[in-house]
Design a protein around this motif. Sequence first.
Motif, short mmCIF file in Angstrom:
data_model
loop_
_atom_site.label_atom_id
_atom_site.label_comp_id
_atom_site.label_asym_id
_atom_site.label_seq_id
_atom_site.Cartn_x
_atom_site.Cartn_y
_atom_site.Cartn_z
N LEU A 32 0.85 -1.19 0.00
CA LEU A 32 0.00 0.00 0.00
C LEU A 32 0.88 1.24 0.00
O LEU A 32 1.94 1.25 0.61
CB LEU A 32 -0.89 0.03 1.25
N TYR A 33 0.43 2.28 -0.70
CA TYR A 33 1.04 3.60 -0.59
C TYR A 33 0.37 4.30 0.58
O TYR A 33 -0.86 4.31 0.68
CB TYR A 33 0.77 4.47 -1.82
N ILE A 34 1.15 4.90 1.45
CA ILE A 34 0.61 5.69 2.54
C ILE A 34 1.19 7.09 2.37
O ILE A 34 2.40 7.27 2.39
CB ILE A 34 0.99 5.10 3.91
N THR A 35 0.31 8.06 2.15
CA THR A 35 0.73 9.42 1.88
C THR A 35 0.17 10.36 2.92
O THR A 35 -1.03 10.31 3.22
CB THR A 35 0.22 9.86 0.48
N LEU A 36 1.03 11.20 3.49
CA LEU A 36 0.59 12.24 4.40
C LEU A 36 0.40 13.50 3.59
O LEU A 36 1.34 14.01 2.97
CB LEU A 36 1.62 12.45 5.51
N MET A 37 -0.82 14.00 3.56
CA MET A 37 -1.14 15.20 2.79
C MET A 37 -0.74 16.45 3.58
O MET A 37 -0.60 16.39 4.80
CB MET A 37 -2.64 15.23 2.48
N ASP A 38 -0.57 17.56 2.89
CA ASP A 38 -0.26 18.82 3.55
C ASP A 38 -1.32 19.19 4.57
O ASP A 38 -1.04 19.84 5.57
CB ASP A 38 -0.11 19.95 2.52
N SER A 39 -2.55 18.76 4.35
CA SER A 39 -3.67 19.06 5.25
C SER A 39 -3.62 18.22 6.53
O SER A 39 -4.37 18.46 7.46
CB SER A 39 -4.99 18.80 4.54
N GLY A 40 -2.73 17.20 6.57
CA GLY A 40 -2.67 16.30 7.71
C GLY A 40 -3.47 15.02 7.49
O GLY A 40 -3.39 14.09 8.29
N ASP A 41 -4.25 14.96 6.41
CA ASP A 41 -5.00 13.74 6.09
C ASP A 41 -4.03 12.64 5.64
O ASP A 41 -2.99 12.92 5.05
CB ASP A 41 -6.01 13.99 4.96
N ILE A 42 -4.39 11.41 5.91
CA ILE A 42 -3.60 10.25 5.49
C ILE A 42 -4.36 9.54 4.38
O ILE A 42 -5.53 9.20 4.55
CB ILE A 42 -3.36 9.30 6.67
N VAL A 43 -3.72 9.34 3.24
CA VAL A 43 -4.33 8.66 2.10
C VAL A 43 -3.63 7.31 1.94
O VAL A 43 -2.40 7.25 1.90
CB VAL A 43 -4.18 9.49 0.81
N ILE A 44 -4.41 6.25 1.88
CA ILE A 44 -3.88 4.90 1.69
C ILE A 44 -4.48 4.35 0.41
O ILE A 44 -5.69 4.37 0.24
CB ILE A 44 -4.24 3.98 2.88
N ARG A 45 -3.62 3.88 -0.51
CA ARG A 45 -4.12 3.29 -1.74
C ARG A 45 -3.27 2.10 -2.11
O ARG A 45 -2.09 2.04 -1.76
CB ARG A 45 -4.19 4.30 -2.87
N PRO A 46 -3.85 1.13 -2.79
CA PRO A 46 -3.08 -0.06 -3.18
C PRO A 46 -2.00 0.29 -4.19
O PRO A 46 -2.17 1.19 -5.01
CB PRO A 46 -4.11 -0.99 -3.81
N VAL A 47 -0.89 -0.43 -4.13
CA VAL A 47 0.17 -0.29 -5.12
C VAL A 47 -0.20 -1.17 -6.29
O VAL A 47 -0.51 -2.35 -6.12
CB VAL A 47 1.53 -0.75 -4.53
N LYS A 48 -0.20 -0.60 -7.48
CA LYS A 48 -0.44 -1.38 -8.70
C LYS A 48 0.86 -2.07 -9.07
O LYS A 48 1.94 -1.58 -8.78
CB LYS A 48 -0.89 -0.45 -9.83
N GLN A 49 0.76 -3.20 -9.74
CA GLN A 49 1.95 -3.97 -10.10
C GLN A 49 2.98 -3.10 -10.83
O GLN A 49 4.17 -3.23 -10.61
CB GLN A 49 1.57 -5.17 -10.98
N THR A 50 2.53 -2.19 -11.67
CA THR A 50 3.46 -1.35 -12.43
C THR A 50 4.09 -0.27 -11.57
O THR A 50 5.01 0.39 -12.01
CB THR A 50 2.74 -0.69 -13.62
N ASP A 51 3.59 -0.07 -10.32
CA ASP A 51 4.13 0.95 -9.44
C ASP A 51 5.26 0.44 -8.56
O ASP A 51 5.90 1.22 -7.88
CB ASP A 51 3.04 1.49 -8.50
#
Length: 79
Positions: A32-51
């Motif tokens: 999974l990608y875990i990204t901390l946004m500038d707003s403080g929100d945390i975004v989690i999304r699956p990693v695609k095979q090509t990523d």
Amino acid sequence: MPSKLSKWGNSLGVRLPSYVAERAGLRNGDYLYITLMDSGDIVIRPVKQTDVHPGYATAGEAEAKPLAVLSDEEVLKEW
């Protein structure tokens, strides 16, 4: 649905409800990608095979493209 953050070794972890994992098509061991946004929100999304970074590819897999550094807007656009 609120979830509790728990300590696992030296890290913190959160469990995904099974219906969330199923609807997202996630399985045990998926990345999974875990990204901390500038707003403080945390975004989690699956990693695609090509990523997947080439250094993480296993034998027999095609070489994956390198990861790109994305802005917050680009991350959200990917959704």
